[in-house]
Design a protein around this motif. Sequence first.
Motif, PDB file in Angstrom:
ATOM      1  N   HIS A  87       8.276  75.718 -45.936  1.00  0.00           N
ATOM      2  CA  HIS A  87       7.557  76.478 -46.971  1.00  0.00           C
ATOM      3  C   HIS A  87       6.050  76.499 -46.683  1.00  0.00           C
ATOM      4  O   HIS A  87       5.242  76.104 -47.509  1.00  0.00           O
ATOM      5  CB  HIS A  87       7.849  75.875 -48.352  1.00  0.00           C
ATOM      6  CG  HIS A  87       9.289  76.017 -48.730  1.00  0.00           C
ATOM      7  ND1 HIS A  87       9.829  77.203 -49.150  1.00  0.00           N
ATOM      8  CD2 HIS A  87      10.309  75.148 -48.727  1.00  0.00           C
ATOM      9  CE1 HIS A  87      11.125  77.055 -49.404  1.00  0.00           C
ATOM     10  NE2 HIS A  87      11.443  75.814 -49.141  1.00  0.00           N
ATOM     11  N   ASN A  88       5.712  76.955 -45.488  1.00  0.00           N
ATOM     12  CA  ASN A  88       4.311  76.818 -45.068  1.00  0.00           C
ATOM     13  C   ASN A  88       3.355  77.826 -45.705  1.00  0.00           C
ATOM     14  O   ASN A  88       2.160  77.765 -45.481  1.00  0.00           O
ATOM     15  CB  ASN A  88       4.189  76.814 -43.544  1.00  0.00           C
ATOM     16  CG  ASN A  88       4.611  78.118 -42.934  1.00  0.00           C
ATOM     17  OD1 ASN A  88       5.033  79.028 -43.630  1.00  0.00           O
ATOM     18  ND2 ASN A  88       4.511  78.219 -41.622  1.00  0.00           N
ATOM     19  N   ARG A  89       3.881  78.754 -46.488  1.00  0.00           N
ATOM     20  CA  ARG A  89       2.998  79.677 -47.211  1.00  0.00           C
ATOM     21  C   ARG A  89       2.620  79.117 -48.584  1.00  0.00           C
ATOM     22  O   ARG A  89       1.861  79.730 -49.317  1.00  0.00           O
ATOM     23  CB  ARG A  89       3.654  81.049 -47.389  1.00  0.00           C
ATOM     24  CG  ARG A  89       3.895  81.770 -46.084  1.00  0.00           C
ATOM     25  CD  ARG A  89       2.606  82.346 -45.542  1.00  0.00           C
ATOM     26  NE  ARG A  89       2.719  82.627 -44.118  1.00  0.00           N
ATOM     27  CZ  ARG A  89       1.695  82.693 -43.286  1.00  0.00           C
ATOM     28  NH1 ARG A  89       0.474  82.472 -43.727  1.00  0.00           N
ATOM     29  NH2 ARG A  89       1.868  82.964 -42.017  1.00  0.00           N
ATOM     30  N   SER A  90       3.210  77.981 -48.911  1.00  0.00           N
ATOM     31  CA  SER A  90       2.895  77.391 -50.223  1.00  0.00           C
ATOM     32  C   SER A  90       1.696  76.470 -50.104  1.00  0.00           C
ATOM     33  O   SER A  90       1.402  75.953 -49.021  1.00  0.00           O
ATOM     34  CB  SER A  90       4.081  76.569 -50.726  1.00  0.00           C
ATOM     35  OG  SER A  90       5.224  77.369 -50.776  1.00  0.00           O
TER      36      SER A  90
END
Lengths: 284, 217
Positions: A87-90
């Motif tokens: 979830h690296n866009r969080s």
Amino acid sequence: MLALDIRNVSKKYKNFELKDISFQLEKGYIMGFIGANGAGKTTTIKSILNLIHIDSGEVRILGKNLAEHELELKQEIGFAFGDVDFHNRSKVKTLTDVIKKFYKNWNDDTYYSYLRKFKLDENKKISELSTGMKVKYNLALALSHGAKLLILDEPTSGLDPVARDNLLEIFQELVGEGEISILFSTHITSDLEKCADFITFIENGQIVKSAEKEAFVETYRLLSGKESQLSEVKELLISYKKNSFGFTGLIHADDFDPASGINAAIPSLEEIMIYFAKKEDMYV
Amino acid sequence: MYNLILKDFKLGVPLIYLIMPFLTGALMFIPGWIYFIVLLYFCWITMPNMFGGFRAQNDLMFTAMMPVTKNDIVKAKVSVIVLLELLHIVIAMIFGMISINLYTNITYYFFEPHMGFWGLCFVMFGIFNICFISIYYKTAYKYGEATLVSIVAAMLFAGIAQWIGIESSYVHDIFYGAGLDRTALQASILIAGILVFIALTVIGYRIASKRFPKVEI
């Protein structure tokens, strides 16, 4: 007490096999888990986290069988995968808010003290963190839920020397009080020379050796001699390389006769890895 | 399980998928349209995009490392799908009620958005769910085959139901033109549709929860 006890774990794939993997990590120590790319490090780690189904064998963590106590033990395990992002866009804050709800021993004070210590900005997105920062973030999460065993898959790969050194110091600090144990896979052997207490070496799906670091390297000798001397020890060598001066080769210390007149030295972890990999090539 | 649902809504379901029910629901204002399409947009757009997002963000591995059971992982994902479906269907129903009162003098060639029609929509979603959920959990990350099969199955049901509704005067009389006398019949079709939806979704979940533990992550 053993933090991690892996007994006779086997797992067969079409093109690869983990064969009878066994090793033990004492509580309060750092174990380096070394092997070339594709040797089976990640597969072994996945079996420790119960992400894959082992065909046979047993994984015990903090004295309990993983298969029977998975949920309870996962409360006590922290993990960091150097090359996988989640979830690296969080934002860090959002991800933490989600993760902390899963852990009954979560401690916000500990979490914020590690954020400060590691200089992590919780308003940054995961994708904006450097590789080293991501590992530190995972450590902060693990320590905030009171993890006793840290499973780190290639946490230092892709880090610059300063960041690596910094991380290694943190690892040593963590095990200092004897409560936390770390299993740390890597192919960067110099990291382990700095901080590991034990070394487990995997090659082609099999454990070559698992021992205390000094004892591990002392099991082997790196020989260098003239080409004419090669025939004397050739059969006993694990593998060897020829060069214009003669040869260099790795041998089990027990197989080496100091009276032979061949120069012998204690090899580095890297040299052990290289000569074992060469042995595989020789049989292909 | 509640934490896993919360996780998906915070990390895996972008706001746009919560706005989509209002956007697609607004299509209920097209007079006399094929209203099955309004809900099919969920299957065509939201589902593949959302599951593509889960895969891109390594959600499976992330979730599998948490202290949660594999059964709860499946149950939570099914709950997220069902909650989004309910959001789509309820908003479409509300817009449908307004639409019916707005256009009083049109002839509906396709199903009118009365309770009976919504019953059929629940069945359509039920068929979608049993196909998607059971196929997806063979791998827990490949969503292409699951999406394709479930969309084709749902569209076949919608197409056949609509065709029968037009061709058969008996069925036509049931679903078209809701008078007060037919409210009970319409309501019972809706309830039956909901029951079929629940049954098919639960069967899908059961199959998935048998398949998922065998998945190598």
